[in-house]
Scaffold this motif. Structure first.
Motif, PDB file in Angstrom:
ATOM      1  N   GLU A 256       0.805  -1.217   0.000  1.00  0.00           N
ATOM      2  CA  GLU A 256       0.000   0.000   0.000  1.00  0.00           C
ATOM      3  C   GLU A 256       0.840   1.270   0.000  1.00  0.00           C
ATOM      4  O   GLU A 256       0.320   2.360   0.124  1.00  0.00           O
ATOM      5  CB  GLU A 256      -0.932  -0.004   1.219  1.00  0.00           C
ATOM      6  N   VAL A 257       2.151   1.104  -0.153  1.00  0.00           N
ATOM      7  CA  VAL A 257       3.021   2.274  -0.149  1.00  0.00           C
ATOM      8  C   VAL A 257       2.710   3.167  -1.354  1.00  0.00           C
ATOM      9  O   VAL A 257       2.719   2.718  -2.489  1.00  0.00           O
ATOM     10  CB  VAL A 257       4.508   1.855  -0.206  1.00  0.00           C
ATOM     11  N   ALA A 258       2.394   4.406  -1.061  1.00  0.00           N
ATOM     12  CA  ALA A 258       2.204   5.389  -2.122  1.00  0.00           C
ATOM     13  C   ALA A 258       3.317   6.400  -1.974  1.00  0.00           C
ATOM     14  O   ALA A 258       3.488   6.981  -0.915  1.00  0.00           O
ATOM     15  CB  ALA A 258       0.845   6.076  -1.973  1.00  0.00           C
ATOM     16  N   ALA A 259       4.119   6.578  -2.997  1.00  0.00           N
ATOM     17  CA  ALA A 259       5.264   7.460  -2.820  1.00  0.00           C
ATOM     18  C   ALA A 259       5.652   8.124  -4.125  1.00  0.00           C
ATOM     19  O   ALA A 259       5.273   7.685  -5.202  1.00  0.00           O
ATOM     20  CB  ALA A 259       6.449   6.667  -2.291  1.00  0.00           C
ATOM     21  N   SER A 260       6.395   9.189  -4.001  1.00  0.00           N
ATOM     22  CA  SER A 260       6.954   9.864  -5.167  1.00  0.00           C
ATOM     23  C   SER A 260       8.450   9.571  -5.208  1.00  0.00           C
ATOM     24  O   SER A 260       9.031   9.076  -4.240  1.00  0.00           O
ATOM     25  CB  SER A 260       6.732  11.365  -5.028  1.00  0.00           C
ATOM     26  N   ARG A 261       9.071   9.905  -6.334  1.00  0.00           N
ATOM     27  CA  ARG A 261      10.515   9.673  -6.446  1.00  0.00           C
ATOM     28  C   ARG A 261      11.288  10.489  -5.424  1.00  0.00           C
ATOM     29  O   ARG A 261      12.333  10.074  -4.940  1.00  0.00           O
ATOM     30  CB  ARG A 261      10.982  10.006  -7.855  1.00  0.00           C
ATOM     31  N   GLY A 262      10.785  11.672  -5.097  1.00  0.00           N
ATOM     32  CA  GLY A 262      11.474  12.528  -4.128  1.00  0.00           C
ATOM     33  C   GLY A 262      11.586  11.858  -2.776  1.00  0.00           C
ATOM     34  O   GLY A 262      12.650  11.883  -2.145  1.00  0.00           O
ATOM     35  N   ALA A 263      10.490  11.241  -2.318  1.00  0.00           N
ATOM     36  CA  ALA A 263      10.500  10.589  -1.012  1.00  0.00           C
ATOM     37  C   ALA A 263      11.427   9.383  -1.030  1.00  0.00           C
ATOM     38  O   ALA A 263      12.095   9.079  -0.037  1.00  0.00           O
ATOM     39  CB  ALA A 263       9.079  10.172  -0.618  1.00  0.00           C
ATOM     40  N   GLY A 284      19.832   4.668 -15.244  1.00  0.00           N
ATOM     41  CA  GLY A 284      18.860   3.794 -14.577  1.00  0.00           C
ATOM     42  C   GLY A 284      19.525   2.860 -13.575  1.00  0.00           C
ATOM     43  O   GLY A 284      18.853   2.059 -12.944  1.00  0.00           O
ATOM     44  N   HIS A 285      20.838   2.968 -13.422  1.00  0.00           N
ATOM     45  CA  HIS A 285      21.618   2.113 -12.509  1.00  0.00           C
ATOM     46  C   HIS A 285      21.297   0.650 -12.777  1.00  0.00           C
ATOM     47  O   HIS A 285      21.090  -0.136 -11.853  1.00  0.00           O
ATOM     48  CB  HIS A 285      21.337   2.453 -11.032  1.00  0.00           C
ATOM     49  N   ASP A 286      21.207   0.300 -14.037  1.00  0.00           N
ATOM     50  CA  ASP A 286      20.817  -1.060 -14.392  1.00  0.00           C
ATOM     51  C   ASP A 286      21.562  -1.464 -15.671  1.00  0.00           C
ATOM     52  O   ASP A 286      20.966  -1.613 -16.728  1.00  0.00           O
ATOM     53  CB  ASP A 286      19.291  -1.104 -14.601  1.00  0.00           C
ATOM     54  N   GLY A 287      22.869  -1.574 -15.545  1.00  0.00           N
ATOM     55  CA  GLY A 287      23.673  -1.980 -16.705  1.00  0.00           C
ATOM     56  C   GLY A 287      24.084  -0.809 -17.588  1.00  0.00           C
ATOM     57  O   GLY A 287      24.702  -1.010 -18.632  1.00  0.00           O
ATOM     58  N   ASP A 288      23.761   0.414 -17.207  1.00  0.00           N
ATOM     59  CA  ASP A 288      24.154   1.579 -17.996  1.00  0.00           C
ATOM     60  C   ASP A 288      25.661   1.804 -17.843  1.00  0.00           C
ATOM     61  O   ASP A 288      26.240   1.507 -16.797  1.00  0.00           O
ATOM     62  CB  ASP A 288      23.427   2.850 -17.526  1.00  0.00           C
ATOM     63  N   ARG A 311      15.251  -0.354  -6.748  1.00  0.00           N
ATOM     64  CA  ARG A 311      14.672  -0.690  -8.059  1.00  0.00           C
ATOM     65  C   ARG A 311      13.215  -1.098  -7.918  1.00  0.00           C
ATOM     66  O   ARG A 311      12.377  -0.713  -8.721  1.00  0.00           O
ATOM     67  CB  ARG A 311      15.453  -1.853  -8.692  1.00  0.00           C
ATOM     68  N   LYS A 312      12.915  -1.885  -6.895  1.00  0.00           N
ATOM     69  CA  LYS A 312      11.532  -2.340  -6.696  1.00  0.00           C
ATOM     70  C   LYS A 312      10.607  -1.152  -6.504  1.00  0.00           C
ATOM     71  O   LYS A 312       9.534  -1.071  -7.095  1.00  0.00           O
ATOM     72  CB  LYS A 312      11.450  -3.253  -5.470  1.00  0.00           C
ATOM     73  N   LEU A 313      11.041  -0.211  -5.655  1.00  0.00           N
ATOM     74  CA  LEU A 313      10.194   0.966  -5.393  1.00  0.00           C
ATOM     75  C   LEU A 313      10.025   1.808  -6.643  1.00  0.00           C
ATOM     76  O   LEU A 313       8.928   2.281  -6.945  1.00  0.00           O
ATOM     77  CB  LEU A 313      10.801   1.804  -4.258  1.00  0.00           C
ATOM     78  N   GLN A 314      11.107   1.988  -7.395  1.00  0.00           N
ATOM     79  CA  GLN A 314      11.007   2.749  -8.642  1.00  0.00           C
ATOM     80  C   GLN A 314      10.016   2.077  -9.591  1.00  0.00           C
ATOM     81  O   GLN A 314       9.225   2.745 -10.252  1.00  0.00           O
ATOM     82  CB  GLN A 314      12.384   2.840  -9.329  1.00  0.00           C
ATOM     83  N   GLU A 316       7.466   0.196  -8.806  1.00  0.00           N
ATOM     84  CA  GLU A 316       6.097   0.406  -8.334  1.00  0.00           C
ATOM     85  C   GLU A 316       5.605   1.806  -8.654  1.00  0.00           C
ATOM     86  O   GLU A 316       4.453   2.016  -9.032  1.00  0.00           O
ATOM     87  CB  GLU A 316       6.027   0.192  -6.820  1.00  0.00           C
ATOM     88  N   ILE A 317       6.498   2.782  -8.482  1.00  0.00           N
ATOM     89  CA  ILE A 317       6.107   4.167  -8.762  1.00  0.00           C
ATOM     90  C   ILE A 317       5.786   4.317 -10.249  1.00  0.00           C
ATOM     91  O   ILE A 317       4.764   4.894 -10.622  1.00  0.00           O
ATOM     92  CB  ILE A 317       7.228   5.139  -8.344  1.00  0.00           C
ATOM     93  N   ALA A 318       6.631   3.749 -11.083  1.00  0.00           N
ATOM     94  CA  ALA A 318       6.402   3.842 -12.527  1.00  0.00           C
ATOM     95  C   ALA A 318       5.077   3.179 -12.886  1.00  0.00           C
ATOM     96  O   ALA A 318       4.285   3.709 -13.668  1.00  0.00           O
ATOM     97  CB  ALA A 318       7.559   3.180 -13.275  1.00  0.00           C
ATOM     98  N   TYR A 319       4.802   2.048 -12.262  1.00  0.00           N
ATOM     99  CA  TYR A 319       3.547   1.340 -12.523  1.00  0.00           C
ATOM    100  C   TYR A 319       2.354   2.212 -12.142  1.00  0.00           C
ATOM    101  O   TYR A 319       1.390   2.340 -12.887  1.00  0.00           O
ATOM    102  CB  TYR A 319       3.526   0.030 -11.732  1.00  0.00           C
ATOM    103  N   ARG A 320       2.460   2.847 -10.964  1.00  0.00           N
ATOM    104  CA  ARG A 320       1.346   3.680 -10.493  1.00  0.00           C
ATOM    105  C   ARG A 320       1.163   4.902 -11.357  1.00  0.00           C
ATOM    106  O   ARG A 320       0.042   5.328 -11.628  1.00  0.00           O
ATOM    107  CB  ARG A 320       1.599   4.123  -9.059  1.00  0.00           C
ATOM    108  N   GLU A 321       2.288   5.478 -11.778  1.00  0.00           N
ATOM    109  CA  GLU A 321       2.192   6.655 -12.647  1.00  0.00           C
ATOM    110  C   GLU A 321       1.458   6.296 -13.932  1.00  0.00           C
ATOM    111  O   GLU A 321       0.622   7.051 -14.410  1.00  0.00           O
ATOM    112  CB  GLU A 321       3.595   7.196 -12.964  1.00  0.00           C
ATOM    113  N   ARG A 322       1.758   5.122 -14.461  1.00  0.00           N
ATOM    114  CA  ARG A 322       1.072   4.703 -15.691  1.00  0.00           C
ATOM    115  C   ARG A 322      -0.405   4.478 -15.409  1.00  0.00           C
ATOM    116  O   ARG A 322      -1.270   4.891 -16.171  1.00  0.00           O
ATOM    117  CB  ARG A 322       1.675   3.390 -16.212  1.00  0.00           C
ATOM    118  N   ARG A 323      -0.683   3.828 -14.274  1.00  0.00           N
ATOM    119  CA  ARG A 323      -2.060   3.492 -13.932  1.00  0.00           C
ATOM    120  C   ARG A 323      -2.885   4.745 -13.733  1.00  0.00           C
ATOM    121  O   ARG A 323      -4.066   4.792 -14.049  1.00  0.00           O
ATOM    122  CB  ARG A 323      -2.048   2.668 -12.649  1.00  0.00           C
TER     123      ARG A 323
END
Ligand SMILES: Nc1nc2c(ncn2[C@@H]2O[C@H](COP(=O)(O)OP(=O)(O)OP(=O)(O)O)[C@@H](O)[C@H]2O)c(=O)[nH]1
Ligand SMILES: [Mg+2]
Ligand SMILES: [Zn+2]
Length: 349
Positions: A256-263, A284-288, A311-314, A316-323
């Motif tokens: 149920e965590v609702a968060a922004s990238r800033g937090a 993206g800190h993922d092979g870049d 990465r997991k939190l990012q 989730e945030i991306a998923y929510r932003e899309r939703r």
């Protein structure tokens, strides 16, 4: 602020957690009332009577209110005794709502968020990080409370040191309701004119803390079901003898965590510091290439788990932003339809 409020009712208001900020923001015509608990159709509120005494009132809400009142809200009652206005909210504790509904407000007008994390099964790093993100997101002061410190061999000292690294810049306080450890320090956070909310998983010991602080008796044990434990089911505001008010809410699930990238950056300040050194600003800190974060993981300067959880939190945030962004979601649906159509196309040969 209306001048119909006498000095005594000001003192009464202070008991309800009325702060200078609330006063500056208030432009209602009558006296403010505070929402203690919202039962759905009925809102329990408290008012400061002219003689300074606090008055309980059960109010229905007028139709077409722009916001559903929640515990901690300052509201105005109409002549009919109904809630007919909700004051603009300062810091609010939110959680992710159902699909398409945006974040849900759990507590309004708070000064401090106590993230309550139990130590009886060892410190759960992921829980510390996720609750801290919610704490920062609220805009109130986050404080990490490590409960059940009596269940550790060192009064929670090791876990306190570990938690300080997981949630940089957040005060960490080990407590126990059995030994009384940390309770006096906790009271210093709960002085007059402050509103505090407790956030944590079910069973963390939130209601027990309230009882220990107050010597009260909110049910935490013995109703014969669910392992004999009484779980909190409403969000309710309690007036404390220390002068402040404390909101006890039901346990939260990690999803149920609702968060922004800033937090998230606040909680992952160690990772964010390395990210400043990445070759590309949008790394993206993922092979870049030239990634200072991954380099820090290789050298052991940043624990691998921090990057994984970040990465997991990012994600989730991306998923929510899309939703929550209908056009993005429509694009995803369109893509999805195209993919599934292709999959259904009969194969030749
Ligand atoms: N050993 C120990 N047990 C504790 C302590 N605080 C709470 N507990 C126990 O933990 C259990 C859960 O406590 P609650 O206060 O109901 O937990 P809660 O966070 O309010 O749970 P929800 O209302 O479901 O969100 C109870 O059985 C308490 O007796 C503590 O400091 N030490
Ligand atoms: Mg409880
Ligand atoms: Zn990077």
């Amino acid at each position: 602020m209306t001048d119909t409020l006498t000095p005594t009712s000001q003192a009464g208001l202070a008991r309800l957690g009325w702060s200078p900020t609330d006063e500056a923001d208030w432009n209602g015509h009558g006296a403010p009332a505070r929402v203690i608990v919202n039962h759905g159709s009925i809102c329990e509120v408290m008012l400061a009577g002219a003689d300074g005494r606090l008055v309980h009132h059960s109010a229905t809400t007028a139709p077409h209110l722009p916001a559903t009142p929640v515990a901690g809200d300052w509201v105005e009652l109409g002549a009919d005794g109904r809630v007919h206005a909700v004051a603009p909210r300062r810091a609010v504790l939110t959680r992710a709502g159902a699909a398409g509904s945006g974040p849900q407000v759990m507590a309004a007008n708070i000064d401090t968020v106590l993230m309550v994390v139990p130590l009886d099964a060892g410190l759960n790093a992921r829980m510390v990080e996720r609750l801290s993100v919610m704490g920062w997101e609220s805009g109130a002061q986050p404080v990490l409370v490590l409960s059940k410190a009596d269940r550790t061999h060192d009064e929670g000292a090791d876990d306190t040191a570990a938690a300080e690294l997981l949630s940089p810049g957040v005060p960490v306080l080990p407590v126990s309701v059995l030994t009384g450890q940390g309770l006096d320090t906790l009271r210093t956070w709960l002085g007059p004119g402050t509103t505090t909310v407790m956030l944590g998983p079910s069973g963390a010991g939130k209601t027990s803390l309230l009882n220990a602080l107050e010597g009260t008796d909110e049910a935490v044990t013995a109703i014969g079901r669910a392992g004999g434990r009484h779980t909190t089911t409403t969000r309710r505001l309690h007036l404390l003898t220390s002068g402040g008010v404390l909101l006890d809410i039901p346990g939260i699930r990690s999803l149920e965590v609702a968060a922004s990238r800033g937090a998230v950056d606040d909680v992952f300040a160690d990772l964010a510091a390395f990210a400043q050194l990445c070759q590309y600003g949008d790394c993206g800190h993922d092979g870049d290439g030239g990634c200072a974060v991954e380099e820090a993981v290789h050298t052991g300067d940043l624990p691998h788990a921090r990057l994984v959880n970040w990465r997991k939190l990012q994600g989730e945030i991306a998923y929510r932003e899309r939703r929550e962004d209908p056009t993005a979601m429509a694009d995803i649906r369109r893509q999805w339809k195209a993919v599934s159509k292709q999959a259904r196309r009969p194969r030749r040969g």
